[in-house]
Design an enzyme around this catalytic site. Structure first.
Site, PDB file in Angstrom:
ATOM      1  N   HIS A 120       3.915  -3.581  -2.388  1.00 14.90           N
ATOM      2  CA  HIS A 120       2.477  -3.535  -2.693  1.00 14.90           C
ATOM      3  C   HIS A 120       2.339  -3.409  -4.216  1.00 14.90           C
ATOM      4  O   HIS A 120       3.202  -2.813  -4.871  1.00 14.90           O
ATOM      5  CB  HIS A 120       1.904  -2.296  -2.000  1.00 14.90           C
ATOM      6  CG  HIS A 120       0.417  -2.185  -2.021  1.00 14.90           C
ATOM      7  ND1 HIS A 120      -0.278  -1.722  -3.116  1.00 14.90           N
ATOM      8  CD2 HIS A 120      -0.511  -2.460  -1.087  1.00 14.90           C
ATOM      9  CE1 HIS A 120      -1.572  -1.706  -2.841  1.00 14.90           C
ATOM     10  NE2 HIS A 120      -1.745  -2.158  -1.609  1.00 14.90           N
ATOM     11  N   ASP A 197       7.923   4.262  -0.329  1.00 16.52           N
ATOM     12  CA  ASP A 197       6.485   4.113  -0.142  1.00 16.52           C
ATOM     13  C   ASP A 197       6.258   4.051   1.370  1.00 16.52           C
ATOM     14  O   ASP A 197       6.549   3.038   2.010  1.00 16.52           O
ATOM     15  CB  ASP A 197       6.020   2.829  -0.848  1.00 16.52           C
ATOM     16  CG  ASP A 197       4.555   2.511  -0.571  1.00 16.52           C
ATOM     17  OD1 ASP A 197       3.947   3.199   0.271  1.00 16.52           O
ATOM     18  OD2 ASP A 197       4.034   1.559  -1.181  1.00 16.52           O
ATOM     19  N   GLN A 200       2.663   2.519   4.924  1.00 16.67           N
ATOM     20  CA  GLN A 200       2.471   1.777   6.175  1.00 16.67           C
ATOM     21  C   GLN A 200       3.356   2.255   7.315  1.00 16.67           C
ATOM     22  O   GLN A 200       3.278   1.728   8.417  1.00 16.67           O
ATOM     23  CB  GLN A 200       2.716   0.273   5.949  1.00 16.67           C
ATOM     24  CG  GLN A 200       1.688  -0.377   5.078  1.00 16.67           C
ATOM     25  CD  GLN A 200       0.278  -0.353   5.686  1.00 16.67           C
ATOM     26  OE1 GLN A 200       0.106  -0.257   6.904  1.00 16.67           O
ATOM     27  NE2 GLN A 200      -0.729  -0.446   4.833  1.00 16.67           N
ATOM     28  N   LYS A 223      -4.586   6.202   5.853  1.00 15.70           N
ATOM     29  CA  LYS A 223      -3.867   5.263   6.736  1.00 15.70           C
ATOM     30  C   LYS A 223      -3.410   5.970   8.006  1.00 15.70           C
ATOM     31  O   LYS A 223      -2.829   5.376   8.884  1.00 15.70           O
ATOM     32  CB  LYS A 223      -2.626   4.707   6.030  1.00 15.70           C
ATOM     33  CG  LYS A 223      -2.856   4.200   4.632  1.00 15.70           C
ATOM     34  CD  LYS A 223      -3.003   2.716   4.592  1.00 15.70           C
ATOM     35  CE  LYS A 223      -2.991   2.216   3.163  1.00 15.70           C
ATOM     36  NZ  LYS A 223      -3.654   0.953   2.993  1.00 15.70           N
ATOM     37  N   CYS A 364      -2.725  -7.397  -1.630  1.00 22.94           N
ATOM     38  CA  CYS A 364      -2.142  -6.681  -2.795  1.00 22.94           C
ATOM     39  C   CYS A 364      -0.636  -6.877  -2.853  1.00 22.94           C
ATOM     40  O   CYS A 364       0.103  -5.955  -3.249  1.00 22.94           O
ATOM     41  CB  CYS A 364      -2.476  -5.194  -2.782  1.00 22.94           C
ATOM     42  SG  CYS A 364      -4.210  -4.874  -2.983  1.00 22.94           S
TER      43      CYS A 364
HETATM   44  N1  PMP Z   1       1.615   0.831  -0.636  1.00 24.01           N
HETATM   45  C1  PMP Z   1       1.436   0.227   0.539  1.00 24.01           C
HETATM   46  C2  PMP Z   1       2.622  -0.274   1.307  1.00 24.01           C
HETATM   47  C3  PMP Z   1       0.140   0.081   1.057  1.00 24.01           C
HETATM   48  O1  PMP Z   1      -0.044  -0.523   2.228  1.00 24.01           O
HETATM   49  C4  PMP Z   1      -0.953   0.579   0.311  1.00 24.01           C
HETATM   50  C5  PMP Z   1      -2.367   0.401   0.816  1.00 24.01           C
HETATM   51  N2  PMP Z   1      -2.674  -0.878   1.275  1.00 24.01           N
HETATM   52  C6  PMP Z   1      -0.706   1.205  -0.904  1.00 24.01           C
HETATM   53  C7  PMP Z   1       0.592   1.320  -1.338  1.00 24.01           C
HETATM   54  C8  PMP Z   1      -1.804   1.786  -1.716  1.00 24.01           C
HETATM   55  O2  PMP Z   1      -2.445   2.800  -0.996  1.00 24.01           O
HETATM   56  P1  PMP Z   1      -3.776   3.490  -1.541  1.00 24.01           P
HETATM   57  O3  PMP Z   1      -4.730   2.365  -1.813  1.00 24.01           O
HETATM   58  O4  PMP Z   1      -4.227   4.348  -0.395  1.00 24.01           O
HETATM   59  O5  PMP Z   1      -3.424   4.245  -2.754  1.00 24.01           O
END
Ligand code: PMP
Length: 406
Positions: A120, A197, A200, A223, A364
Site C-alpha cells: 500500500h 503491515d 488487512q 478495518k 492505493c
Molecule cells: N496498509 C494497507 C495494507 C491498507 O489496506 C491500508 C488501508 N487501505 C493502509 C495501509 C492504510 O490504512 P489507514 O488509511 O487506515 O491509515
C-alpha cells in the site's frame, strides 16, 4: 462457535438500516457493531475526562479505561507487555511514526530497506520520502504466480546493508496472504528487524506477535469493526531505544525544565497531547465483540466459505473476467478482478445502481498496478456479516452490468 449470520447482522446498525444494500467494501473500512457505538456513548455520558493528569475520580476512571484497553489489545495480538503497544491514528500514522524514529536514530547513509511491489502507498511513501533525503536505498521484492510476495526473490535482495524489511501480511488489493513466517525467520538469521503491515490481516487472521517474533506491527482500528482515527504501532521492547519522540509535548515527559526534558518511556513518550480516548475505548469494544462472537479464527472460517463460493461463482458464470488470484493462493476474503475491455469504474458504477458497494481503481497500490500492467481492478471484500445470498445477488447484478456495457 460463531453466532448465526442473522445474529451477527443484527448487531450492526448500518446493516440493519440498509436492508437492501450490499456492502462489499470491507477492506476499505468495516461497519461498526452496536457495542462499539455504545462504548463511545457510555464513555462520554459517564466518564469523559482527560487521562493521565487528574487526581479526580473521572480522570482516574478514564485513565483506567484507556490503559485497560491497551491491555486488551496487547492480549489480542499476544504482545509480551502492554508497553509495546503505542496508540496512533491508524496504519499510515504508525508507519510514518516508525519511519521518522528509525531515520532519526537507526539508519545510516547507504543502508537498504526491503519492501515489496504489492505494498500500500502508506508502506512505501514514508520510506521513499526520508530514504531520498538520508540516502537510504529501497529494494522491492516482486510477486510470484500466486500473487504473493516472492520469498526467494526477497531473500536474494538481502545483503549486509539491509537494515529493515517492511512488508504487508495481506495484500489489500489482491487478498493474498504473504509467507511472513518464513520471511521473519530468514531476516532474523541476519539480525534484520521486520515490520508487518497488518492492516488487512487483523480482521481475518489470528495474530500472535510473540509466535511470529515480529519486531514491529501496525494496523488501523477501522478495518476491524472499530472507529476511524485509531490504530497502533506494536514495537518490540528491544527497539524502544530507537523510538525517540518527534512530536513531543504533554503526556510524554517525566520532568521538564526550561531548557531540558527527561522523556517518559515508550509508549507514553510517543503519545503526545490528549489522545483519541474514545477511539481507544471503541477499539477495545470491537475486540470484545470479536471475542464474544467466537474469535477471529471463527470469523475467518465463515469468510473463507464465502470467498470460495464467490470465486467459484465468478469462475463458472463469466468467461470474460480476469481474476487476480488462483485456487492455490492462501487468501483472506478479498477478490480482485477485471472485466475484459471494460473500465473498472464503469462496472463499479453500474453495480452501485443495484445497491452494491465494491471498490474500483488502484486501491492505493499504483506500483502493483504498474507491475501487473493494469489501471485498476474491481475489488470485492467480505466481512463476517456478509452472506451467500448477497453473493448470489452480486453475481446477477454483475451479469446485468456486463450485458449493459457490451
Ligand atoms: N496498509 C494497507 C495494507 C491498507 O489496506 C491500508 C488501508 N487501505 C493502509 C495501509 C492504510 O490504512 P489507514 O488509511 O487506515 O491509515
Amino acid at each position: 462457535m460463531i453466532s448465526t449470520t442473522h445474529d451477527i447482522r443484527q448487531q450492526f446498525p448500518f446493516i440493519v438500516e440498509h436492508k437492501n444494500a450490499i456492502y462489499f467494501d470491507n477492506a476499505a473500512t468495516t461497519q461498526k457493531p452496536q457495542i462499539v457505538l455504545e462504548s463511545i456513548q457510555n464513555y462520554y455520558k459517564r466518564v469523559n475526562s482527560n487521562i493521565h493528569r487528574g487526581v479526580h475520580s473521572f480522570s482516574i476512571q478514564a485513565t483506567e479505561q484507556y490503559e485497560e484497553a491497551r491491555n486488551t489489545i496487547a492480549k489480542f495480538i499476544n504482545a509480551s507487555k502492554p508497553s509495546e503497544i503505542v496508540f496512533t491514528s491508524g496504519t499510515t500514522h504508525s508507519i510514518n511514526l516508525l519511519a521518522e524514529c528509525l531515520f532519526n536514530t537507526y539508519f545510516h547513509e547507504n543502508d537498504e530497506i526491503i519492501l515489496s511491489v504489492l505494498e500500500h502507498h502508506s508502506n512505501i511513501l514514508p520510506w521513499q520520502n526520508r530514504g531520498k533525503k538520508n540516502k537510504v536505498k529501497l529494494q522491492f521484492a516482486t510477486i510470484n504466480e500466486n500473487f504473493q510476495i516472492d520469498v526467494q526473490h526477497l531473500k536474494s535482495l538481502v545483503n549486509e546493508k539491509t537494515k529493515l524489511i517492511a512488508i504487508s501480511h495481506v495484500s489489500n488489493t489482491l487478498g493474498s496472504i504473504n509467507n511472513i513466517e518464513e520471511i521473519i525467520l530468514f531476516a532474523h538469521t541476519y539480525g534484520i528487524p521486520v515490520l508487518i503491515d497488518a492492516a488487512q490481516s487483523i480482521a481475518h487472521l489470528p495474530i500472535d506477535v510473540q509466535k511470529l517474533d515480529v519486531d514491529f506491527l501496525v494496523f488501523s482500528g477501522h478495518k476491524i469493526y472499530a472507529p476511524t482515527g485509531i490504530g497502533l504501532l506494536y514495537a518490540k521492547e528491544k527497539y524502544h531505544e530507537y523510538m525517540v519522540p518527534l512530536s513531543s509535548g504533554g503526556g510524554t515527559i517525566i520532568d521538564v525544565d526550561l531548557y531540558n526534558t527527561q522523556f517518559a518511556n515508550v509508549p507514553l513518550r510517543l503519545e503526545a497531547g490528549t489522545p483519541n480516548i474514545e477511539g481507544v475505548i471503541g477499539l477495545k469494544a470491537a475486540i470484545d465483540f470479536i471475542n464474544k462472537n467466537g474469535g477471529i479464527h471463527q470469523f475467518y472460517l465463515w469468510e473463507e466459505e464465502l470467498r470460495k463460493y464467490l470465486y467459484q461463482q465468478l469462475n463458472e458464470n463469466f468467461s470474460d473476467l480476469i481474476i487476480y488470484t488462483t485456487p492455490q493462493t492462501p487468501s483472506v476474503s478479498v477478490i480482485s478482478f477485471n472485466v475484459k475491455n471494460e473500465h473498472p469504474y464503469d462496472v463499479g458504477t453500474l453495480l452501485n445502481n443495484y445497491g452494491i458497494a465494491v471498490r474500483t481503481g488502484h486501491h492505493c497500490t499504483q506500483p502493483l498496478m504498474k507491475y501487473l500492467k493494469i489501471q485498476g481492478t474491481i475489488r470485492v471484500s467480505l466481512a463476517v456479516y456478509n452472506t451467500f445470498e448477497e453473493i448470489d445477488k452480486f453475481i446477477i447484478a454483475l451479469n446485468k452490468s456486463i450485458k449493459m456495457l457490451s
